[in-house]
Design an enzyme around this catalytic site. Structure first.
Site, PDB file in Angstrom:
ATOM      1  N   CYS A  36       0.835  -1.209   0.000  1.00  0.00           N
ATOM      2  CA  CYS A  36       0.000   0.000   0.000  1.00  0.00           C
ATOM      3  C   CYS A  36       0.864   1.252   0.000  1.00  0.00           C
ATOM      4  CB  CYS A  36      -0.900   0.000   1.219  1.00  0.00           C
ATOM      5  SG  CYS A  36       0.034  -0.003   2.736  1.00  0.00           S
TER       6      CYS A  36
ATOM      7  N   GLU B  47      -5.954   2.093  -8.807  1.00  0.00           N
ATOM      8  CA  GLU B  47      -4.866   1.473  -8.052  1.00  0.00           C
ATOM      9  C   GLU B  47      -4.532   0.160  -8.758  1.00  0.00           C
ATOM     10  OE1 GLU B  47      -5.709  -0.300  -4.198  1.00  0.00           O
ATOM     11  OE2 GLU B  47      -3.674   0.143  -3.534  1.00  0.00           O
TER      12      GLU B  47
HETATM   13  P1  NAD Z   1      -9.442  -6.505  -0.014  1.00  0.00           P
HETATM   14  O1  NAD Z   1     -10.169  -5.239   0.234  1.00  0.00           O
HETATM   15  O2  NAD Z   1      -9.864  -7.332  -1.169  1.00  0.00           O
HETATM   16  O3  NAD Z   1      -9.567  -7.480   1.268  1.00  0.00           O
HETATM   17  C1  NAD Z   1      -9.289  -7.006   2.569  1.00  0.00           C
HETATM   18  C2  NAD Z   1     -10.110  -7.826   3.569  1.00  0.00           C
HETATM   19  O4  NAD Z   1     -11.502  -7.619   3.306  1.00  0.00           O
HETATM   20  C3  NAD Z   1      -9.864  -9.323   3.465  1.00  0.00           C
HETATM   21  O5  NAD Z   1      -9.857  -9.865   4.758  1.00  0.00           O
HETATM   22  C4  NAD Z   1     -11.038  -9.821   2.638  1.00  0.00           C
HETATM   23  O6  NAD Z   1     -11.414 -11.140   2.961  1.00  0.00           O
HETATM   24  C5  NAD Z   1     -12.155  -8.856   2.997  1.00  0.00           C
HETATM   25  N1  NAD Z   1     -13.066  -8.593   1.876  1.00  0.00           N
HETATM   26  C6  NAD Z   1     -12.778  -8.615   0.546  1.00  0.00           C
HETATM   27  N2  NAD Z   1     -13.861  -8.296  -0.180  1.00  0.00           N
HETATM   28  C7  NAD Z   1     -14.853  -8.051   0.693  1.00  0.00           C
HETATM   29  C8  NAD Z   1     -16.220  -7.657   0.547  1.00  0.00           C
HETATM   30  N3  NAD Z   1     -16.770  -7.458  -0.649  1.00  0.00           N
HETATM   31  N4  NAD Z   1     -16.951  -7.488   1.663  1.00  0.00           N
HETATM   32  C9  NAD Z   1     -16.421  -7.680   2.891  1.00  0.00           C
HETATM   33  N5  NAD Z   1     -15.121  -8.053   3.085  1.00  0.00           N
HETATM   34  C10 NAD Z   1     -14.352  -8.241   2.003  1.00  0.00           C
HETATM   35  O7  NAD Z   1      -7.897  -6.158  -0.080  1.00  0.00           O
HETATM   36  P2  NAD Z   1      -6.695  -7.114  -0.484  1.00  0.00           P
HETATM   37  O8  NAD Z   1      -6.779  -7.384  -1.944  1.00  0.00           O
HETATM   38  O9  NAD Z   1      -6.615  -8.256   0.449  1.00  0.00           O
HETATM   39  O10 NAD Z   1      -5.455  -6.162  -0.159  1.00  0.00           O
HETATM   40  C11 NAD Z   1      -4.962  -5.217  -1.063  1.00  0.00           C
HETATM   41  C12 NAD Z   1      -5.570  -3.865  -0.812  1.00  0.00           C
HETATM   42  O11 NAD Z   1      -5.328  -3.453   0.522  1.00  0.00           O
HETATM   43  C13 NAD Z   1      -4.962  -2.774  -1.697  1.00  0.00           C
HETATM   44  O12 NAD Z   1      -5.993  -1.918  -2.116  1.00  0.00           O
HETATM   45  C14 NAD Z   1      -4.002  -2.057  -0.759  1.00  0.00           C
HETATM   46  O13 NAD Z   1      -3.722  -0.721  -1.103  1.00  0.00           O
HETATM   47  C15 NAD Z   1      -4.753  -2.143   0.521  1.00  0.00           C
HETATM   48  N6  NAD Z   1      -3.875  -1.975   1.665  1.00  0.00           N
HETATM   49  C16 NAD Z   1      -3.917  -0.797   2.326  1.00  0.00           C
HETATM   50  C17 NAD Z   1      -3.081  -0.587   3.400  1.00  0.00           C
HETATM   51  C18 NAD Z   1      -3.115   0.705   4.157  1.00  0.00           C
HETATM   52  O14 NAD Z   1      -2.500   0.761   5.193  1.00  0.00           O
HETATM   53  N7  NAD Z   1      -3.807   1.722   3.702  1.00  0.00           N
HETATM   54  C19 NAD Z   1      -2.189  -1.586   3.808  1.00  0.00           C
HETATM   55  C20 NAD Z   1      -2.177  -2.783   3.116  1.00  0.00           C
HETATM   56  C21 NAD Z   1      -3.037  -2.965   2.038  1.00  0.00           C
END
Ligand code: NAD
Length: 527
Positions: free
Chosen positions: A309, A412
């Site tokens: 991120c 992104e």
């Molecule tokens: P994601 O949003 O797909 O998933 C994150 C969490 O949410 C997981 O536990 C997943 O199971 C759950 N989830 C996924 N879809 C969902 C839905 N529709 N409803 C409810 N829960 C749901 O993210 P990812 O692909 O695992 O991680 C990458 C993303 O995270 C990137 O966008 C990255 O920028 C972000 N990120 C941000 C930070 C920060 O500190 N701002 C840090 C790390 C990652």
């Protein structure tokens, strides 16, 4: 207990003896990765999802996908553990955290191997993730200092006032795939140090690290039920967001899900911090050292295959520096070694899934169609690259002449793609940073202290780097972005998370002299 290649014996919410035969239930030899509730592994579930080795594309395990009832069981365990944990002395909690810190140090390589096996990042990068997690545990070991409230003697005549910070209760931690050890440890140490109990819902893409963490916490002395893990997908998340016994939600993930988590959680009366996606800009001014800037851009754009991120995804080249900078980056990209995370020679591993790799590759194609220049097209393996088989690899990609209206700029991408936008001036460059809907990190490269200071003041982002491309704050500051990179008010880890994980109570005390007592219907005054 048996183990599966690359999976730690501590990840034994994962067992390697599946009983069902159909594909969804798992084949022999695939690890069964389950929940961790009240100090015990719970491998059984009605639904499972595949876990891959992204370097080979093979399915290596089946992760349990929790039902609402599974979530209820974990929340009940956390709720039941709360009264005793909250009553546990601060010094005892700190002693446990010190023991946990030592266990993390002792098991650093093992955790890195588990992370690399399911995420795909190279081992040295995975070890770096554990090192940053250690900082958060170190901070939590000083919780005694941070839980002190204030005291005012004689606020009114014979009246004293003091403030205490109390634990909230059950905290849900919902985390993304890209830091499967570090992000849970951004949250859990301070949450439990403050006296809360936790239900962690890690990413279903790389779930095993969460179980290693849970077992080490138990080994350190954390009582059963204080930290629980439910594996799963959106079904588990939705139940946590509406569960009446969950007091607060710490979420890290993509912006659409972060927004949904914030809106749904707050609608159900919970305190929510939801960190979202990013589009981090690195501004390079004409006076910057080109080699220093190129090294930094390559490290920050392609480390962990761009799945950070805080990765730099946009390089804003100001004025005449652009041509030499793009060439210096191109030369460095050509020398990057892409391969399995377990190979010490690899500098960059695969992406998390085949679907994500294909999505990122499609955006590269769109960038060319929309008029940007593909300086290095990572969809094609460079000359001399070895055969990477069925792994989810995409080679580093460099796109020049990107404009704000291009899809590759607006979205992104979260892959090994660096976009170069050319700007005429500092004002145009900072305008790009500030107009972008995301505001996680932003960096400036320059030798001009005045320009750097202006950027620090002007840039609308939560974390700023001056000649530092990935300005992740150390564990005694807090981490968080602005704009669509954070929904909620308080950042994760560090001092702001102590605020997030506690409620303030103000106590007003008087020990009256009975001889002066009397009825007074007036509103209490202090003077
Ligand atoms: P994601 O949003 O797909 O998933 C994150 C969490 O949410 C997981 O536990 C997943 O199971 C759950 N989830 C996924 N879809 C969902 C839905 N529709 N409803 C409810 N829960 C749901 O993210 P990812 O692909 O695992 O991680 C990458 C993303 O995270 C990137 O966008 C990255 O920028 C972000 N990120 C941000 C930070 C920060 O500190 N701002 C840090 C790390 C990652």
């Amino acid at each position: 207990m048996e183990t599966t290649a690359g999976i730690s014996p501590h990840a034994q919410g994962a067992t390697s003896a599946p009983t069902a035969t159909d594909d969804e239930q798992g084949r022999a030899g695939e690890a069964r990765i389950g929940h961790w509730v009240a100090g015990r592994a719970r491998p059984d579930a009605e639904r499972y999802g595949p876990v891959h080795d992204p370097a080979t594309g093979a399915v290596t395990g089946r992760v349990a996908l929790a039902s609402a009832a599974d979530v209820d069981a974990a929340v009940a365990a956390a709720r039941d553990a709360f009264p005793a944990w909250r009553a546990t002395s601060v010094s005892r909690r700190v002693a446990i955290l010190f023991a946990f810190h030592q266990l993390l140090v002792d098991h650093r390589d093992e955790i890195a191997a588990v992370v690399s096996a399911e995420h795909g990042k190279v081992l040295s990068d995975a070890a770096g993730e554990v090192a940053r997690a250690l900082e958060c545990v170190e901070f939590a070991c000083g919780i005694g200092q941070l839980l002190k409230g204030g005291y005012t003697e004689q606020a009114s005549s014979g009246v004293d006032v003091h403030e205490v910070k109390q634990a909230l209760g059950v905290v849900a931690c919902i985390t993304p795939f890209n830091f499967p050890a570090m992000v849970p440890l951004w949250m859990i140490p301070n949450a439990i140090a403050c006296g809360n109990t936790v239900v962690l819902k890690p990413s279903e893409r790389d779930p095993s690290a969460s179980l290693v963490v849970a077992r080490l916490l138990q080994e350190a002395g954390v009582p059963d039920g204080v930290v629980n893990v439910v594996q799963g997908d959106r079904v588990a998340v939705e139940r946590l967001l509406e569960h009446p016994d969950v007091e607060a939600v710490s979420f890290v993930g993509s912006t659409p899900v972060a927004r949904h988590v914030y809106e749904t959680g707050t609608r159900h009366g919970k305190r929510v911090q939801a960190l979202g996606g990013a589009k981090n800009h690195m501004v390079v001014l004409p006076d910057a050292d080109v080699d220093v800037a190129a090294d930094a851009a390559v490290s920050a754009a392609y480390g962990s295959a761009g799945e950070r991120c805080m990765a730099v995804s946009v390089l804003v080249a100001v004025g005449a520096v652009a041509d030499s900078l793009v060439e210096a980056i191109r030369e460095r990209v050509a020398r990057l070694v892409v391969g399995p995370g377990s190979d010490p020679a690899s500098q960059m591993g695969p992406l998390i899934t085949a679907e994500h790799r294909d999505r990122v590759a499609a955006r590269v194609g769109t960038a060319a169609e929309e008029g940007a220049t593909l300086v290095v097209d990572g969809r094609e393996a460079p000359d001399g690259a070895g055969d990477l088989g069925e792994g989810f690899f995409l080679h580093p990609t460099l796109v020049d002449h990107v404009r704000p209206e291009h899809t590759v700029y607006r979205e992104e991408i979260f892959g090994p793609v660096l976009s170069v936008v050319r700007a005429e001036s500092y004002d145009e460059a900072v305008g790009l940073v500030n107009d972008n809907p995301y505001g996680n990190g932003a960096a400036i490269f320059t030798r001009d202290g005045g320009a750097a200071r202006a950027f620090e003041v002007d840039a609308r982002a939560g974390m700023i780097g001056v000649n530092v491309p990935i300005p992740v704050p150390v564990g005694y500051y807090s981490f968080g972005g602005w704009k669509s990179s954070l929904f909620g008010d308080l950042h994760v880890y560090g001092p702001e998370s102590v605020q997030f994980y506690t409620r303030t109570k103000v106590v007003t005390t008087r020990w009256p002299d009975p001889s002066t007592a009397g009825v007074d219907l007036g509103f209490p005054r202090t003077r």
